[in-house]
Write an enzyme that holds these catalytic residues in place. Structure first.
Site, PDB file in Angstrom:
ATOM      1  N   LYS A 140       0.821  -1.135  -0.276  1.00 22.08           N
ATOM      2  CA  LYS A 140       0.483  -0.427   0.026  1.00 22.08           C
ATOM      3  C   LYS A 140       0.425   1.318  -0.093  1.00 22.08           C
ATOM      4  O   LYS A 140       0.906   2.335  -0.639  1.00 22.08           O
ATOM      5  CB  LYS A 140      -1.183   0.620   1.361  1.00 22.08           C
ATOM      6  CG  LYS A 140      -2.057  -0.690   0.417  1.00 22.08           C
ATOM      7  CD  LYS A 140      -3.258  -0.230   1.987  1.00 22.08           C
ATOM      8  CE  LYS A 140      -4.396  -0.992   1.776  1.00 22.08           C
ATOM      9  NZ  LYS A 140      -5.769  -0.282   2.509  1.00 22.08           N
ATOM     10  N   LYS A 192      -5.202 -14.442 -12.283  1.00 23.83           N
ATOM     11  CA  LYS A 192      -5.887 -15.236 -11.387  1.00 23.83           C
ATOM     12  C   LYS A 192      -7.349 -15.041 -11.226  1.00 23.83           C
ATOM     13  O   LYS A 192      -7.618 -13.634 -10.916  1.00 23.83           O
ATOM     14  CB  LYS A 192      -4.298 -15.602 -10.261  1.00 23.83           C
ATOM     15  CG  LYS A 192      -4.780 -15.737  -8.982  1.00 23.83           C
ATOM     16  CD  LYS A 192      -3.883 -15.445  -7.649  1.00 23.83           C
ATOM     17  CE  LYS A 192      -4.545 -16.230  -6.597  1.00 23.83           C
ATOM     18  NZ  LYS A 192      -3.428 -15.375  -5.290  1.00 23.83           N
ATOM     19  N   LYS A 230     -11.528 -11.539  -6.339  1.00 17.24           N
ATOM     20  CA  LYS A 230     -12.004 -10.466  -6.068  1.00 17.24           C
ATOM     21  C   LYS A 230     -11.581  -9.193  -6.492  1.00 17.24           C
ATOM     22  O   LYS A 230     -12.806  -8.581  -6.957  1.00 17.24           O
ATOM     23  CB  LYS A 230     -13.217 -10.062  -4.719  1.00 17.24           C
ATOM     24  CG  LYS A 230     -13.629 -11.206  -3.956  1.00 17.24           C
ATOM     25  CD  LYS A 230     -14.169 -10.956  -2.598  1.00 17.24           C
ATOM     26  CE  LYS A 230     -14.655 -12.416  -2.037  1.00 17.24           C
ATOM     27  NZ  LYS A 230     -13.951 -13.139  -1.484  1.00 17.24           N
TER      28      LYS A 230
END
Length: 326
Positions: free
Chosen positions: A110, A189, A192
């Site tokens: 992040k 892959k 979500k």
């Protein structure tokens, strides 16, 4: 041997979740003890809607039970039903070096992308360590991307035992079998975050629409095709036996079969594979009281073990071991 694993209720489970982790968790429930929890505290780092989190947690419990988790052989519970885990988290935080957490990939990723990371994400590995250590876990099945967190857990357990006394069980990780590649509808892959998933319990018509949208190459109906490089065939292999796989592979290589036929085969095979689970899910969805009872009983079992371990830890570092009822 006590096995422990948790899964976040961040949305409905998909084929990648099942073949990448859930199926293997269920296979491990025949060990001496298996503890499985729905990680709703962890989910707070991404879900900020109370109703959504409650709904996701309930749906996760129903899905796991429908897919074969047996409460007679395994303990299933909500993470937030175990207050001892947050007590242990604080104790571990006091011995956790900042430099250790700064190396953890979730935080680093992040930061590298310029995304603000809150304290929950930064200290996520400590809560995960408490999840593992609270139950004297011997074995933690994890994906390749979670190995680092188990190593952090082992580091913290060893550090505590060195600073105070031998108190905490040091767990081992077992890397989940990732040989069964689960591609999404775009060939990448299934995840979500990529928005390319096929959910396990989607309505059949919606599932078929997604399956038929799977990305393929431009080969014509008459062209021979390579099953080994086709994501449609990779998905079919998850559901079909060796004889069925060989038959479809022969059609690929012979030509005269379009990808639409292969996609229809995937859809039908998936419906059959999860057929019994779909029926169990429908039953459980109409009996929420039973699901909640299973979670409550699981929490009682988990808390009994958690209190035992927490008291050992508290005693070792000089804290009170008293428990008060309000």
């Amino acid at each position: 041997m006590r096995v422990l694993s948790g899964i976040q209720p961040t949305g409905r489970f998909h084929w990648g979740n099942y073949f990448g982790a859930i199926k293997q968790y269920i296979d491990l429930q025949d060990n001496d003890q298996a503890f499985y929890f729905i990680a709703d505290l962890h989910a707070l780092t991404t879900i900020r809607d109370a109703d959504q989190l409650r709904q996701n947690t309930q749906e996760a419990a129903i899905d796991l039970l429908a897919l074969g988790l047996d409460p007679k052989r395994a303990t299933l519970f909500r993470q937030s039903d175990i207050p001892e885990v947050t007590s242990l988290t604080w104790i571990l935080m006091t011995i956790t070096q900042m430099s250790l957490l700064e190396k953890c990939h979730a935080y680093k990723d992040k930061k590298a992308k310029g995304i603000a990371a809150d304290a929950g994400l930064f200290t996520y590995p400590v809560l995960m360590a408490a999840d593992i250590l609270l139950y004297d876990s011997d074995l933690v099945p994890v994906g390749q991307d979670q190995i680092q967190h188990v190593e952090v857990t082992r580091d913290l357990a060893q550090r505590f035992n060195t600073l105070f006394r031998e108190t905490i069980t040091i767990p081992e990780s077992r890397v989940l079998d990732s040989s069964a590649k689960v591609p999404g509808i775009d060939g990448e892959k299934m995840s979500k975050s990529y928005r390319n998933v096929i959910e396990i319990f989607e309505p059949p018509k919606k599932q078929r629409k997604k399956v038929m949208s799977i990305k393929t190459d431009s080969a014509t109906l008459e062209d021979p095709k390579d099953p080994d490089s086709c994501s449609v065939f990779a998905l079919y292999k998850l559901f079909a036996n060796e004889s069925q796989q060989a038959e479809l592979a022969a059609h690929y290589r012979a030509g005269g079969m379009g990808y639409g036929d292969a996609k229809q085969a995937v859809h039908e095979a998936a419906l059959e594979y999860f057929g019994e689970a779909r029926e169990r899910r429908e039953q459980l969805s109409g009996d929420i009281d039973t699901v909640n009872d299973i979670l409550s009983e699981g929490a009682k079992t988990a808390r009994e073990k958690g209190k035992e371990v927490l008291e050992r830890v508290q005693s070792a570092c000089g804290l009170s071991t008293a428990h008060f009822s309000l």
